[in-house]
Motif scaffolding. Sequence first.
Motif, PDB file in Angstrom:
ATOM      1  N   SER A 354       0.700  -1.347   0.025  1.00 52.29           N
ATOM      2  CA  SER A 354      -0.099  -0.085  -0.040  1.00 52.29           C
ATOM      3  C   SER A 354       0.608   1.277  -0.086  1.00 52.29           C
ATOM      4  O   SER A 354       0.674   2.240  -0.689  1.00 52.29           O
ATOM      5  N   GLU A 355       1.971   1.234   0.589  1.00 54.46           N
ATOM      6  CA  GLU A 355       2.796   2.327   0.783  1.00 54.46           C
ATOM      7  C   GLU A 355       3.689   2.502  -0.537  1.00 54.46           C
ATOM      8  O   GLU A 355       3.886   3.608  -0.886  1.00 54.46           O
ATOM      9  N   VAL A 356       4.119   1.484  -1.117  1.00 54.11           N
ATOM     10  CA  VAL A 356       4.640   1.477  -2.393  1.00 54.11           C
ATOM     11  C   VAL A 356       3.827   2.086  -3.529  1.00 54.11           C
ATOM     12  O   VAL A 356       4.188   3.031  -4.117  1.00 54.11           O
ATOM     13  N   SER A 357       2.554   1.771  -3.338  1.00 53.62           N
ATOM     14  CA  SER A 357       1.605   1.953  -4.527  1.00 53.62           C
ATOM     15  C   SER A 357       1.412   3.492  -4.139  1.00 53.62           C
ATOM     16  O   SER A 357       1.316   4.308  -5.166  1.00 53.62           O
ATOM     17  N   GLN A 358       1.288   3.993  -2.915  1.00 49.83           N
ATOM     18  CA  GLN A 358       1.065   5.382  -2.651  1.00 49.83           C
ATOM     19  C   GLN A 358       2.387   6.648  -3.286  1.00 49.83           C
ATOM     20  O   GLN A 358       2.098   7.351  -3.821  1.00 49.83           O
ATOM     21  N   LEU A 359       3.415   5.929  -3.011  1.00 48.87           N
ATOM     22  CA  LEU A 359       4.518   6.395  -3.391  1.00 48.87           C
ATOM     23  C   LEU A 359       4.777   6.617  -4.867  1.00 48.87           C
ATOM     24  O   LEU A 359       5.261   7.585  -5.822  1.00 48.87           O
ATOM     25  N   HIS A 360       4.328   5.321  -5.597  1.00 49.20           N
ATOM     26  CA  HIS A 360       4.325   5.351  -7.068  1.00 49.20           C
ATOM     27  C   HIS A 360       3.480   6.284  -7.565  1.00 49.20           C
ATOM     28  O   HIS A 360       3.730   6.953  -8.743  1.00 49.20           O
ATOM     29  N   ASP A 361       2.266   6.466  -7.121  1.00 43.77           N
ATOM     30  CA  ASP A 361       1.316   7.549  -7.729  1.00 43.77           C
ATOM     31  C   ASP A 361       1.675   8.998  -7.420  1.00 43.77           C
ATOM     32  O   ASP A 361       1.788   9.618  -8.190  1.00 43.77           O
ATOM     33  N   LEU A 362       2.587   9.204  -6.203  1.00 46.90           N
ATOM     34  CA  LEU A 362       2.958  10.354  -6.230  1.00 46.90           C
ATOM     35  C   LEU A 362       4.026  10.497  -6.995  1.00 46.90           C
ATOM     36  O   LEU A 362       4.311  11.935  -7.550  1.00 46.90           O
ATOM     37  N   CYS A 363       4.750   9.734  -7.593  1.00 46.67           N
ATOM     38  CA  CYS A 363       5.784   9.873  -8.403  1.00 46.67           C
ATOM     39  C   CYS A 363       5.083  10.289  -9.750  1.00 46.67           C
ATOM     40  O   CYS A 363       5.535  10.960 -10.489  1.00 46.67           O
ATOM     41  N   TRP A 364       4.002   9.531 -10.233  1.00 45.99           N
ATOM     42  CA  TRP A 364       3.462   9.703 -11.333  1.00 45.99           C
ATOM     43  C   TRP A 364       2.694  10.995 -11.554  1.00 45.99           C
ATOM     44  O   TRP A 364       3.030  11.744 -12.448  1.00 45.99           O
ATOM     45  N   ARG A 365       2.217  11.619 -10.454  1.00 48.64           N
ATOM     46  CA  ARG A 365       1.546  13.004 -10.569  1.00 48.64           C
ATOM     47  C   ARG A 365       2.582  13.915 -10.521  1.00 48.64           C
ATOM     48  O   ARG A 365       2.293  14.851 -11.376  1.00 48.64           O
ATOM     49  N   HIS A 366       3.679  13.761  -9.747  1.00 47.49           N
ATOM     50  CA  HIS A 366       4.812  14.774 -10.093  1.00 47.49           C
ATOM     51  C   HIS A 366       5.473  14.778 -11.538  1.00 47.49           C
ATOM     52  O   HIS A 366       5.845  15.988 -11.969  1.00 47.49           O
ATOM     53  N   ALA A 367       5.632  13.637 -12.068  1.00 47.97           N
ATOM     54  CA  ALA A 367       6.283  13.757 -13.351  1.00 47.97           C
ATOM     55  C   ALA A 367       5.416  14.321 -14.255  1.00 47.97           C
ATOM     56  O   ALA A 367       5.591  15.133 -15.245  1.00 47.97           O
ATOM     57  N   THR A 368       4.004  13.959 -14.255  1.00 46.59           N
ATOM     58  CA  THR A 368       2.927  14.727 -15.057  1.00 46.59           C
ATOM     59  C   THR A 368       2.982  16.040 -14.945  1.00 46.59           C
ATOM     60  O   THR A 368       3.109  17.032 -15.843  1.00 46.59           O
ATOM     61  N   LYS A 369       3.169  16.494 -13.737  1.00 48.18           N
ATOM     62  CA  LYS A 369       3.288  18.131 -13.511  1.00 48.18           C
ATOM     63  C   LYS A 369       4.259  18.514 -14.309  1.00 48.18           C
ATOM     64  O   LYS A 369       4.565  19.800 -14.750  1.00 48.18           O
ATOM     65  N   ALA A 370       5.775  18.000 -13.978  1.00 47.04           N
ATOM     66  CA  ALA A 370       6.765  18.367 -14.738  1.00 47.04           C
ATOM     67  C   ALA A 370       6.714  18.541 -16.262  1.00 47.04           C
ATOM     68  O   ALA A 370       7.190  19.426 -16.728  1.00 47.04           O
ATOM     69  N   LEU A 371       6.077  17.465 -16.518  1.00 45.83           N
ATOM     70  CA  LEU A 371       5.748  17.398 -18.142  1.00 45.83           C
ATOM     71  C   LEU A 371       5.091  18.506 -18.389  1.00 45.83           C
ATOM     72  O   LEU A 371       5.281  19.231 -19.525  1.00 45.83           O
ATOM     73  N   GLU A 372       3.869  18.779 -17.892  1.00 49.92           N
ATOM     74  CA  GLU A 372       3.065  19.944 -18.422  1.00 49.92           C
ATOM     75  C   GLU A 372       3.785  21.288 -17.826  1.00 49.92           C
ATOM     76  O   GLU A 372       3.628  21.981 -18.911  1.00 49.92           O
TER      77      GLU A 372
END
Length: 498
Positions: A354-372
Amino acid sequence: MPRSKQLLKSAKNLDKRKGKQESPATGDDYLAAGVNNEEAGEKWRAGDAAKSTRFFVRALDKYEDGLRLFPRNFDLAYNKARLQYDLAQQPKLLDHLPYSLVDLLNVALESHRYALTVNQYNADLLFNTAQVLTSIAEASNERSSDEATLDGSLRLLQEALELFQRCLSLQEEQLTPTEGVGASASQGAWEVPNAMPERSQCSPQNAVEEEEVWVSIEEPVTNNSLLETLLAQMGALITICSISSNLSKTNIGWIEEYYLEMLQPRIELVSRNSGRLEEISLMRAKFRIAFADASFHVGTIDILTYERELNTVFADCLASRLDEQSLCDRADAEIAFITSVLTLLQMNASAPESEVSQLHDLCWRHATKALEDLTAATKFSQAENLPRSHLRRGDCELIRYGLGKAPLPYELAVRSAPTLIKNAETFYRGAAKLGHISGALEEEREALIKEAAVVKLSGSPEKFSSVKEKYKELTHEVVRDMQDEYLLWPQAIERLSG
């Protein structure tokens, strides 16, 4: 960039020398020959890098020849050191010199140290020497992350801060009275002799003998001069934060104290009516994020506190300044944050799913923000760094793609994998083309290597083999950096190594 001294040639008897090619006989003669070659090098810098470099090398030779005969001539020593550092900042010229970047920077540092033995009270020389020290630390860290290198870099950066402080103290003493900062800005400054030794460019006897006289023109020190030095100090602190793996909680406390006591009050004082408040705000945001990253790595804050700082700092900054640079800086901060999150995951391999999934989601969101942010940065009509923006867009897509290759794959990354890997290839190819068109050599080569790596991972190894053969050492450095920044997953590293 190094600060150049303004040197003006007097009009005395110039007509007598016009058209003559006499051998230099005095310090000013060697100075004139060096400056003339520098001017020729500048003319060819954009059109013919090889020819430009040859003129700059001749200029260095003239300064060196002059120093053999006139070892205490400050202008010769200063120009030699400054030109060596300037060449190290020009990748297109560096290609035509028998030095690596770090080697040339070390040569420049030796020359700056020599110039300081001639005159240790020149503010521009102190500033330039500190810049060289900072550049060596940055370049060394990019090429190696072993403990000895990081320790050495930390020592260089601490010395740089000391020299910046000495420069600032001299500038505060020399500050133009109309600037109105007054004694309050000098509190806590380095102690320096009240009477600085005055340097005469030529003695009365030489003035009679020499047909051509060169005179140093000292620009008046203003609040803007002080601000440049203060921002350079902040830049050195940011670089110190970047070597967080070798910092301790004590170091973090010292960095915070230095910023709050030595920099922040002075910056607030001299920046009034400077017209540079947005620039200062962006630099302050970069420092706060670098400090948060370092604090996270030494354990004084957790990942959620780090994320809150990231979101808050740039929200405030971009509210008043929305341009290419600020968007790219925020994207870089987002990517650095992701790297820290993935480092945390790597260090906690037994973390609950559950913690790994949350941190992966955090990475995805911030990578998407950086891309934007990076995409938005490329839309400005006067965008100045398109190759770098496209490179980072490719990096963001590889980060997102890699989340699908983790031991506990991130589902959205798995579903989007074909699109993500193709996007990365496209962005890298675009960065290489734009780098070639604009003359951004570093970005062009980095993009070529990254594109070739992605193509090999997609099943076509020929291009990577060709690039690796052409840029063997650089390919090794780029692939290592991709690994450190989590652009490559373990299976990819094995495939690129084969």
